[in-house]
Structures are given as structure tokens and as C-alpha cells.
Design a protein around this motif. Structure first.
Motif, short mmCIF file in Angstrom:
data_model
loop_
_atom_site.label_atom_id
_atom_site.label_comp_id
_atom_site.label_asym_id
_atom_site.label_seq_id
_atom_site.Cartn_x
_atom_site.Cartn_y
_atom_site.Cartn_z
N ILE A 268 -74.07 -85.89 -10.15
CA ILE A 268 -73.73 -87.08 -10.94
C ILE A 268 -74.96 -87.99 -11.14
O ILE A 268 -75.11 -88.63 -12.19
CB ILE A 268 -72.54 -87.84 -10.29
N ASP A 269 -75.87 -87.97 -10.17
CA ASP A 269 -77.06 -88.84 -10.23
C ASP A 269 -78.02 -88.44 -11.34
O ASP A 269 -78.88 -89.23 -11.73
CB ASP A 269 -77.78 -88.81 -8.87
N GLN A 270 -77.92 -87.22 -11.84
CA GLN A 270 -78.87 -86.77 -12.87
C GLN A 270 -78.22 -86.74 -14.25
O GLN A 270 -78.87 -86.37 -15.23
CB GLN A 270 -79.36 -85.35 -12.54
N LYS A 271 -76.96 -87.13 -14.33
CA LYS A 271 -76.24 -87.07 -15.61
C LYS A 271 -76.94 -87.91 -16.68
O LYS A 271 -77.08 -87.52 -17.83
CB LYS A 271 -74.81 -87.56 -15.37
N THR B 157 -91.85 -91.54 -16.22
CA THR B 157 -91.61 -90.66 -17.37
C THR B 157 -90.94 -89.33 -16.98
O THR B 157 -90.70 -88.48 -17.84
CB THR B 157 -92.93 -90.35 -18.13
N TYR B 158 -90.63 -89.19 -15.71
CA TYR B 158 -89.95 -87.98 -15.19
C TYR B 158 -88.78 -87.53 -16.07
O TYR B 158 -88.68 -86.35 -16.42
CB TYR B 158 -89.50 -88.33 -13.76
N PRO B 159 -87.87 -88.44 -16.47
CA PRO B 159 -86.73 -87.96 -17.27
C PRO B 159 -87.14 -87.38 -18.62
O PRO B 159 -86.43 -86.56 -19.18
CB PRO B 159 -85.90 -89.24 -17.50
N GLY C 46 -77.18 -80.53 -0.16
CA GLY C 46 -76.93 -81.26 -1.41
C GLY C 46 -77.47 -80.44 -2.58
O GLY C 46 -76.81 -80.32 -3.62
N SER C 47 -78.67 -79.88 -2.41
CA SER C 47 -79.26 -79.04 -3.48
C SER C 47 -78.36 -77.84 -3.74
O SER C 47 -78.16 -77.43 -4.89
CB SER C 47 -80.63 -78.49 -3.08
N LEU C 48 -77.81 -77.28 -2.65
CA LEU C 48 -76.96 -76.09 -2.79
C LEU C 48 -75.67 -76.44 -3.54
O LEU C 48 -75.31 -75.79 -4.53
CB LEU C 48 -76.62 -75.54 -1.39
N1 AQP Z 1 -77.10 -84.88 -2.21
C1 AQP Z 1 -76.82 -84.28 -3.35
N2 AQP Z 1 -75.54 -84.18 -3.76
C2 AQP Z 1 -75.23 -83.56 -4.91
N3 AQP Z 1 -76.13 -83.03 -5.73
C3 AQP Z 1 -77.41 -83.11 -5.37
N4 AQP Z 1 -78.53 -82.69 -5.95
C4 AQP Z 1 -79.59 -82.97 -5.18
N5 AQP Z 1 -79.18 -83.62 -4.07
C5 AQP Z 1 -77.84 -83.73 -4.17
C6 AQP Z 1 -78.51 -82.02 -7.24
O1 AQP Z 1 -79.33 -80.87 -7.16
C7 AQP Z 1 -79.97 -80.67 -8.41
C8 AQP Z 1 -81.43 -80.52 -8.21
O2 AQP Z 1 -81.99 -81.74 -8.00
P1 AQP Z 1 -83.49 -81.95 -7.60
O3 AQP Z 1 -83.71 -81.32 -6.30
O4 AQP Z 1 -84.38 -81.50 -8.68
O5 AQP Z 1 -83.65 -83.50 -7.60
P2 AQP Z 1 -82.98 -84.64 -6.85
O6 AQP Z 1 -81.63 -84.95 -7.38
O7 AQP Z 1 -83.95 -85.75 -6.93
O8 AQP Z 1 -82.83 -84.12 -5.37
P3 AQP Z 1 -83.23 -84.85 -4.04
O9 AQP Z 1 -82.86 -83.97 -2.92
O10 AQP Z 1 -82.73 -86.25 -4.02
O11 AQP Z 1 -84.80 -84.80 -4.17
P4 AQP Z 1 -85.84 -85.93 -3.92
O12 AQP Z 1 -85.71 -86.32 -2.49
O13 AQP Z 1 -87.16 -85.32 -4.21
O14 AQP Z 1 -85.51 -87.03 -4.86
C9 AQP Z 1 -79.61 -81.86 -9.29
O15 AQP Z 1 -78.60 -81.48 -10.15
C10 AQP Z 1 -79.16 -82.89 -8.32
O16 AQP Z 1 -78.22 -83.77 -8.89
#
Ligand code: AQP
Length: 327
Positions: free
Chosen positions: A145-148, A124-126, A17-19
Motif C-alpha cells: 500500500i505504501d508504494q501505491k 526523484t526516486y518515484p 515484508g518484501s516476501l
Molecule cells: N513491510 C512491508 N509490508 C508490505 N509490503 C512491503 N514491501 C516492502 N516492505 C513491506 C513491498 O515490497 C515491495 C518491494 O519494495 P522495496 O523493497 O523496493 O521498497 P520498500 O517498500 O522501500 O521496502 P523497504 O523494506 O521499506 O525498504 P527500505 O528500507 O530500503 O525503504 C513493494 O511493493 C513494497 O510495498
């Protein structure tokens, strides 16, 4: 040249997902943009971390960035906690963010449900993320999309600040990938694949062995219809596998669907596993070379030096506009 900024928290080992949602975009855009990629270790401590594992992961993640194709000559690579201006600016931005805005962040709502004692930092993370972005006048932030929503908050804060104190921050834009916007957990395909989840059967980590990758994909949850087509609502497991295949192979979702329409689920999974294994094995080979070479420290030192100058200048401008300090 427009500036692009991205960061992946070292809150767990990096996943596919990160990739797909993060690193891949940065690799694709690194020729077009002035690219900044950092390790947001301060973000990681918004939830409890084991200090030894965290420190270990910081270097591993940088080696993985490089192994996934992030070119250190085209990217500024740095560690968030080594630059105090991130937290300095974050405080200033907190004082310019309304409670109502912060309360609307859906990722906080999701993540706080998973914690027993929720820290103020998680809430306050965002705003710290807004500081990460605004400090460097980033034009684009590639995000899943979750971070938009977080990038939208950064935009709102920037516009408010600029209106009140005069033009100070560039207003950033989110960049959302067309395919693979959200990779789901293989065991619970209605839930995002997240690196910090304690249940790891449905998560493919970039450093998983071939055997483990195949096992996880072959036991992915699907449905009982026995027909391969893309339908996120009714067939989240199959749709997720098609998305993963599409993201790794570069084939469009439509073509992927067409390719597998007569496959049974077992054969589909095998093909998905093949394409994931092939890519991750290449990444792992390069990762090991980078870990052994000492390049990680070199890259982080260079990055620290460069961003410190940019950040200090921006923060001093902010201090001046707010009437902080003596000059
Ligand atoms: N499953 C995913 N699908 C699509 N995108 C993803 N990202 C993370 N997981 C997925 C995107 O990767 C970028 C970096 O995000 P991050 O690692 O800083 O934070 P996150 O979204 O909170 O990732 P995780 O894996 O869900 O971490 P934890 O478990 O710590 O909360 C972002 O652009 C994110 O959208």
C-alpha cells in the motif's frame, strides 16, 4: 498476455515484508502474466550503501527470488543498472513531472526524515520508478500500500505524455494484496517493517536463522489486554501477528482470528513463529542450492539481453517524439 512488473530494492536484506508485499504476488501471478522482476540497484543508492554489501546482495536477492518460487522460465529477471535506458527515460520523465506532484510523495517524506543528508535521488526516486514501469509498458505493478502512490504518479506521467505526444506508454495499474498489505515492525508495530532500518530486532529477514526468528517473534511488542482479536488501531502488535500468520498460512484474517481467540499471547506467538520458521527454512534450503549452482548469473544475462531490446525500442520512440537526436 498482460505484463506485470515488480522490483525489490537491494537496500537491505529482504524481509518477510518484501516476501508478503512483493515477491508472493509475483509468484501467484506468474502463470497469468508476462512477468518481469528486476533488482532495482539504482534505487538502492538513493541512500548511502556499502558497495561490497550492495554487490553481494544483488546476487543474493536473485537467488532469493528463485527460492521463493519465482520461476526463471516464466519471468524475465534482470538488473536495473545493466540497462541504461532506465536512467535515460527517467530524465525525460523528470522533465514531464511537476514539482507539486513530486512534493506530494509520502514515502519521500518518511524516508527523508531518517536521513541526515537527503539526496536529490531520494526525491526523484518515484520518477525513476515510473521509468522502470513505462519502459516496458507494464499493465500491472504489484505493490504494498505504501508504494501505491508511486504507481499513480507513473500513471499520471504516462497519461500526460500520451496526451502531448500521442500514444506512447501503456497506463499501468497497481495491484495491492488483500492480506498483508503492510507488515509492521515487531518492536514498533505502528511502523512498516523495512529492510534498511538499523534497529533489526523487529525485522524478520528471509535469511535469519530459526533461533533468531523465534526470538524476534517471541519478543514482539503486544499490549496488556491479553485478548486476541484483530484491531489495527488499538492492537497493532497483535493485529500484525495475525496478519503474518494469515499471510504465511493462507488462512483468512477472519479464520485466523477465530483460530486464536482463546489463545494467550505466548501461545499465539509460538504458532506464528512455527509457520514462519517452516516456510523460511524451505526458502533457505533452496536459496543455498541456487547460490551454489551459478544459475543467478545465467538468469541475469538472459534477462539483460531481452530487456535491452525492448527498452531501446521504447526509448528511441520517445526520443523521436520529443525531437531528441538526429532521426
Ligand atoms: N513491510 C512491508 N509490508 C508490505 N509490503 C512491503 N514491501 C516492502 N516492505 C513491506 C513491498 O515490497 C515491495 C518491494 O519494495 P522495496 O523493497 O523496493 O521498497 P520498500 O517498500 O522501500 O521496502 P523497504 O523494506 O521499506 O525498504 P527500505 O528500507 O530500503 O525503504 C513493494 O511493493 C513494497 O510495498
Amino acid at each position: 498476455m498482460k505484463r506485470l512488473l515488480t522490483g525489490l530494492q537491494p537496500s537491505g536484506d529482504l524481509t518477510i515484508g518484501s516476501l508478503i508485499g512483493g515477491i508472493k504476488q509475483s509468484v501467484e501471478y506468474q502463470n497469468e502474466y508476462d512477468s518481469f522482476i528486476f533488482v532495482p540497484d539504482l534505487h538502492a543508492i538513493t541512500v548511502p550503501q556499502d558497495p561490497t554489501l550492495l554487490r553481494d546482495r544483488i546476487k543474493k536477492n536473485v537467488a532469493l527470488y528463485l527460492a521463493c518460487g519465482i520461476n526463471p522460465n516464466k519471468n524475465t529477471i534482470y538488473l536495473q543498472s545493466e540497462n541504461v535506458y532506465h536512467t535515460n527515460l527517467s530524465w525525460v520523465l523528470e522533465c514531464h513531472t511537476y514539482m507539486g506532484e513530486a512534493n506530494r510523495m509520502t514515502q519521500y517524506k518518511d524516508k527523508s526524515k531518517k536521513q541526515e543528508n537527503v539526496s536529490v535521488g531520494l526525491f526523484t526516486y518515484p520518477i525513476l520508478m515510473a521509468a522502470d514501469i513505462l519502459l516496458y509498458d507494464a499493465d500491472y505493478v504489484p505493490v504494498g500500500i505504501d508504494q501505491k502512490q508511486h504507481v499513480e504518479l507513473a500513471r499520471d506521467i504516462a497519461m500526460r505524455f500520451n496526451k502531448k505526444y500521442g500514444s506512447t506508454f501503456n497506463v499501468p495499474n497497481p495491484l495491492i494484496p488483500k492480506v498483508g498489505a503492510k507488515i509492521m515492525d515487531l518492536q514498533t508495530p505502528t511502523k512498516k517493517m523495512s529492510k534498511s532500518d538499523t534497529e533489526t530486532k523487529g525485522i524478520i529477514f528471509l535469511l535469519d536463522s530459526e533461533e533468531v526468528i523465534r526470538k524476534k517473534i517471541m519478543s514482539a511488542v503486544t499490549d496488556s489486554e491479553a485478548k486476541v482479536y484483530y484491531d489495527i488501531e488499538n492492537k497493532p502488535g497483535i493485529s500484525n501477528l495475525l496478519t503474518i500468520y494469515s499471510s504465511f498460512s493462507g488462512l483468512s484474517i477472519e479464520k485466523t482470528e477465530e483460530k486464536f481467540k482463546d489463545f494467550n499471547y505466548g501461545n499465539l506467538k509460538k504458532e506464528v513463529a512455527d509457520v514462519v520458521v517452516e516456510k523460511l527454512m524451505q526458502i533457505q534450503k533452496k536459496y543455498q542450492e541456487y547460490m551454489d549452482s551459478g544459475i543467478v548469473d545465467e538468469v541475469l544475462n538472459q534477462g539483460r539481453e531481452k530487456v535491452e531490446k525492448i527498452a531501446r525500442q521504447k526509448y528511441e520512440e520517445v526520443m523521436h517524439k520529443l525531437g531528441l537526436g538526429r532521426n
